[in-house]
Design an enzyme around this catalytic site. Structure first.
Site, PDB file in Angstrom:
ATOM      1  N   ASN A 149       0.941  -1.274  -0.153  1.00 52.43           N
ATOM      2  CA  ASN A 149       0.046  -0.039   0.070  1.00 52.43           C
ATOM      3  C   ASN A 149       0.756   1.275   0.019  1.00 52.43           C
ATOM      4  OD1 ASN A 149       0.884  -0.596   2.771  1.00 52.43           O
ATOM      5  ND2 ASN A 149      -1.147   0.585   3.351  1.00 52.43           N
ATOM      6  N   GLU A 248       5.271  -3.372  12.163  1.00 50.01           N
ATOM      7  CA  GLU A 248       4.103  -2.326  11.920  1.00 50.01           C
ATOM      8  C   GLU A 248       2.937  -3.142  11.229  1.00 50.01           C
ATOM      9  OE1 GLU A 248       3.883   0.351  13.023  1.00 50.01           O
ATOM     10  OE2 GLU A 248       5.780   0.762  13.861  1.00 50.01           O
ATOM     11  N   CYS A 282      -2.909   1.858   6.473  1.00 46.13           N
ATOM     12  CA  CYS A 282      -2.877   1.330   8.086  1.00 46.13           C
ATOM     13  C   CYS A 282      -3.541   2.388   8.868  1.00 46.13           C
ATOM     14  CB  CYS A 282      -1.518   0.900   8.486  1.00 46.13           C
ATOM     15  SG  CYS A 282      -0.278   2.250   8.060  1.00 46.13           S
ATOM     16  N   GLU A 381      -9.942  -4.989  10.581  1.00 49.65           N
ATOM     17  CA  GLU A 381      -9.592  -3.950   9.302  1.00 49.65           C
ATOM     18  C   GLU A 381     -10.305  -4.293   8.041  1.00 49.65           C
ATOM     19  OE1 GLU A 381      -5.339  -4.376   8.185  1.00 49.65           O
ATOM     20  OE2 GLU A 381      -5.249  -2.157   8.384  1.00 49.65           O
ATOM     21  N   GLU A 460       9.489   3.759  14.165  1.00 46.20           N
ATOM     22  CA  GLU A 460      10.302   3.978  13.079  1.00 46.20           C
ATOM     23  C   GLU A 460      10.423   5.398  12.639  1.00 46.20           C
ATOM     24  OE1 GLU A 460       9.814   0.742   9.821  1.00 46.20           O
ATOM     25  OE2 GLU A 460       7.577   1.157  10.030  1.00 46.20           O
TER      26      GLU A 460
HETATM   27  P1  NAD Z   1       0.682  -8.755   4.239  1.00 42.17           P
HETATM   28  O1  NAD Z   1       0.762  -9.175   5.641  1.00 42.17           O
HETATM   29  O2  NAD Z   1      -0.199  -9.898   3.257  1.00 42.17           O
HETATM   30  O3  NAD Z   1       2.005  -8.757   3.390  1.00 42.17           O
HETATM   31  C1  NAD Z   1       3.014  -8.058   3.891  1.00 42.17           C
HETATM   32  C2  NAD Z   1       4.351  -8.463   3.277  1.00 42.17           C
HETATM   33  O4  NAD Z   1       4.681  -9.865   3.882  1.00 42.17           O
HETATM   34  C3  NAD Z   1       4.296  -8.844   1.825  1.00 42.17           C
HETATM   35  O5  NAD Z   1       5.890  -8.501   1.259  1.00 42.17           O
HETATM   36  C4  NAD Z   1       4.352 -10.281   1.734  1.00 42.17           C
HETATM   37  O6  NAD Z   1       4.737 -10.886   0.458  1.00 42.17           O
HETATM   38  C5  NAD Z   1       5.191 -10.883   2.952  1.00 42.17           C
HETATM   39  N1  NAD Z   1       4.801 -12.208   3.627  1.00 42.17           N
HETATM   40  C6  NAD Z   1       3.667 -12.766   3.528  1.00 42.17           C
HETATM   41  N2  NAD Z   1       3.745 -14.006   3.841  1.00 42.17           N
HETATM   42  C7  NAD Z   1       4.705 -14.123   4.662  1.00 42.17           C
HETATM   43  C8  NAD Z   1       5.712 -15.058   5.585  1.00 42.17           C
HETATM   44  N3  NAD Z   1       4.858 -16.416   5.663  1.00 42.17           N
HETATM   45  N4  NAD Z   1       6.715 -14.858   6.081  1.00 42.17           N
HETATM   46  C9  NAD Z   1       7.347 -13.647   5.497  1.00 42.17           C
HETATM   47  N5  NAD Z   1       6.876 -12.542   4.807  1.00 42.17           N
HETATM   48  C10 NAD Z   1       5.423 -12.831   4.437  1.00 42.17           C
HETATM   49  O7  NAD Z   1      -0.026  -7.258   4.048  1.00 42.17           O
HETATM   50  P2  NAD Z   1      -0.325  -6.634   2.751  1.00 42.17           P
HETATM   51  O8  NAD Z   1      -1.559  -7.204   2.195  1.00 42.17           O
HETATM   52  O9  NAD Z   1       0.934  -6.604   1.665  1.00 42.17           O
HETATM   53  O10 NAD Z   1      -0.421  -5.065   3.268  1.00 42.17           O
HETATM   54  C11 NAD Z   1      -1.747  -4.641   3.827  1.00 42.17           C
HETATM   55  C12 NAD Z   1      -1.449  -4.744   5.486  1.00 42.17           C
HETATM   56  O11 NAD Z   1      -0.462  -3.820   5.762  1.00 42.17           O
HETATM   57  C13 NAD Z   1      -2.727  -4.093   6.424  1.00 42.17           C
HETATM   58  O12 NAD Z   1      -2.965  -4.813   7.361  1.00 42.17           O
HETATM   59  C14 NAD Z   1      -2.037  -2.762   6.632  1.00 42.17           C
HETATM   60  O13 NAD Z   1      -2.729  -2.303   7.746  1.00 42.17           O
HETATM   61  C15 NAD Z   1      -0.660  -3.148   7.058  1.00 42.17           C
HETATM   62  N6  NAD Z   1      -0.009  -1.760   7.125  1.00 42.17           N
HETATM   63  C16 NAD Z   1       0.563  -1.397   8.137  1.00 42.17           C
HETATM   64  C17 NAD Z   1       1.367  -0.116   8.433  1.00 42.17           C
HETATM   65  C18 NAD Z   1       1.763   0.384   9.504  1.00 42.17           C
HETATM   66  O14 NAD Z   1       2.940   1.328   9.485  1.00 42.17           O
HETATM   67  N7  NAD Z   1       1.119   0.056  10.655  1.00 42.17           N
HETATM   68  C19 NAD Z   1       1.848   0.393   7.027  1.00 42.17           C
HETATM   69  C20 NAD Z   1       1.179   0.035   5.894  1.00 42.17           C
HETATM   70  C21 NAD Z   1       0.264  -1.145   5.829  1.00 42.17           C
END
Ligand code: NAD
Length: 482
Positions: A149, A248, A282, A381, A460
């Site tokens: 995102n 995060e 997020c 969410e 961060e």
């Molecule tokens: P996701 O958890 O599906 O994926 C995040 C990353 O983790 C991707 O690169 C994915 O390939 C990787 N991943 C997936 N499975 C894994 C595993 N088993 N081991 C290691 N890595 C793995 O999240 P998303 O759909 O890409 O992003 C959306 C989410 O991110 C939402 O929940 C959002 O709230 C959160 N987010 C949080 C912040 C923050 O700063 N708090 C900022 C942006 C997004």
């Protein structure tokens, strides 16, 4: 169709398997074919980063500072190309994408300067004549795992401090947005950073993300993504070598609108907070907690603003809101809208997928009213342009509902009362608190992060990033006999 490979040891390496990267505004448009990495690619990238670490950790401050400055300048020079890629593969509007790219450049520029200010401390010892110094040393290879995102801002706000403090990096971007990460790697290649200091491996998280967490050569993992995946990442990183971990995660963020609110400010904050970046932030303020005295007026004004939001191709002039990032995300949004109806919500606006000139994952901005805080639509969410309104009778009830959720990333209040603003800031359980502004925005020079299920580990951005990207050594010196 162009094939894009990983960036390992200072060169782009051809992959063997590739995934299509499709434009969510027009699914007929294939952005490119991006390498689908495997465990061997992670192993090669970690080995390159390990080999590069001693020289980079020992490089002078001016070498590291100037390298980061060149990356910042490189991002700025290619701003148009980066923003176009970001909008095309992720679906942010071009204006939002330009803002994100500028922020990435500013983040590299910030850490280019910040490391010149970073210093340890000197103490007098308890024993006579003894002095004590603290110094902050790099950790080694940092594994960076990022979501789709913010496909350039988040890689930048993790990579820039990692590199500035003398670490080397393996970046694993989200599967849906490899194009922006690939361009960032190309900017870094052009900047002349020594080979192996920054590496990029693209592909599925469950294969290469988990390999990064398990790798013996990696000293720390910084992860941004969903809460469920984050928990597994932390478990694995600790189990495999007690790596330092920073997470995060998700949010379910409240925006409280009090009876003394300026309604124009409240509507603008809700519009940006809940629907900016298609609600895919997020920090999105998807729960609007509104005082009974202004409830009807606020809902009417917000609905009339939503009627003016043009949904469309992210790169088209005039588009105010781009598509959902993928068919799965659109379906999740629609499922939650359906669930809201089952739970008893009223549809005040939107609720439908849009079929426009191009086949894309378009959704109307959606507002659900008459909701209760303990319903699933107010606890989970959604991650789309879907906001709910929760009506409250008084300020204490608003604070109670604002906090009554597992997450604790951001929270906001719209009020003319300084006393209430101060009290809300004290009682909110969120890590980021906003008064009379959208709670979704944050700045790069100050700490960023949440509480409860939203974050884990140190903060961060800004000076706070040093805590994660360095380890502290305490040096005791006694002069001995003269
Ligand atoms: P996701 O958890 O599906 O994926 C995040 C990353 O983790 C991707 O690169 C994915 O390939 C990787 N991943 C997936 N499975 C894994 C595993 N088993 N081991 C290691 N890595 C793995 O999240 P998303 O759909 O890409 O992003 C959306 C989410 O991110 C939402 O929940 C959002 O709230 C959160 N987010 C949080 C912040 C923050 O700063 N708090 C900022 C942006 C997004």
């Amino acid at each position: 169709m162009t094939h894009y490979g990983h960036f390992i040891g200072g060169s782009f390496v051809p992959g063997t398997d590739f995934d299509e990267n499709r434009n969510p505004s027009d699914t007929r448009d294939i952005v490119g074919l991006y390498a689908r990495g495997g465990e061997a690619d992670i192993d090669a990238a970690v080995a390159a980063a390990e080999a590069a670490f001693p020289a980079w950790a020992g490089a002078s401050l001016s070498v590291r500072s100037e390298a980061l400055r060149r990356i910042a300048d490189g991002i700025t020079a290619r701003q148009g190309q980066l923003a176009d890629m970001l909008a095309r593969e992720e679906g942010k509007t071009l204006g939002e994408a330009i803002g994100e790219v500028r922020r990435a450049a500013a983040t590299f520029a910030y850490y280019s300067a910040e490391i010149l200010h970073a210093r340890g401390a000197v103490y007098d010892g308890l024993a006579s004549g003894q002095s004590i110094e603290t110094v902050h040393r790099p950790l080694g290879v940092i594994g960076i795992i990022t979501p789709w995102n913010f496909p350039i801002a988040i890689p930048a706000w993790k990579s820039a401090p990692a590199l500035a403090y003398g670490n080397t990096v393996v970046l694993k971007p989200a599967e849906l947005t490899p194009g922006t990460a690939w361009l960032l790697a190309d900017v870094i290649r052009e900047s002349g950073l020594p080979d192996g200091v920054f590496n990029l491996v693209m592909g599925p998280g469950r294969v290469i993300g988990s390999r990064l967490c398990e790798s013996a050569g990696v000293r720390a993992i910084t992860f941004t993504g969903s809460s469920d995946v984050g928990r597994g990442v932390a478990r694995s990183a600790v189990e495999h070598g007690l790596k330092k971990v920073q997470l995060e995660l998700g949010g379910k963020n409240p925006l409280v609108v009090m009876d003394d609110a300026d309604l124009g400010t409240a509507v603008a904050a809700a519009l940006d907070g809940a629907y900016g970046s298609t609600g895919q932030r997020c920090t999105a303020s998807s729960r609007l907690i509104v005082h009974d005295a202004v409830h009807d007026e606020f809902v009417t004004a917000l609905v009339s603003e939503l009627q003016t939001v043009t949904v469309g191709d992210a790169r088209a002039a005039g588009t105010r809101m781009g598509p959902a990032v993928s068919a799965e995300q659109l379906q999740q949004d629609l499922d939650y809208i359906g669930l809201g109806g089952e739970e008893g919500a009223e549809l005040a606006f939107g609720g439908e997928a849009l079929h426009l000139a191009t086949p894309g994952h378009f959704l109307q901005p959606t507002l659900l009213t008459g909701t209760r805080n303990d319903w699933r639509i107010n606890q989970e969410e959604i991650f789309g342009p879907v906001a709910t309104v929760i009506r409250v009778d008084d300020y204490d009830e608003a604070v109670e509902f604002a906090n009554d959720v597992d997450y604790g990333l951001s929270a906001g209040i719209i009020t003319r009362s300084l006393a209430r603003a101060r009290d809300f800031s004290a009682r909110s359980q969120a890590g980021l608190i906003s008064v009379n502004r959208s709670p979704a925005g944050s700045e790069y020079h100050v700490p960023f992060g949440g509480a409860k299920a939203s974050s884990y580990g140190s903060r961060e951005q800004g000076t706070a990033a040093r805590e994660f990207f360095t380890t502290t050594s305490t040096i005791y010196t006694h002069p001995g006999e003269v």
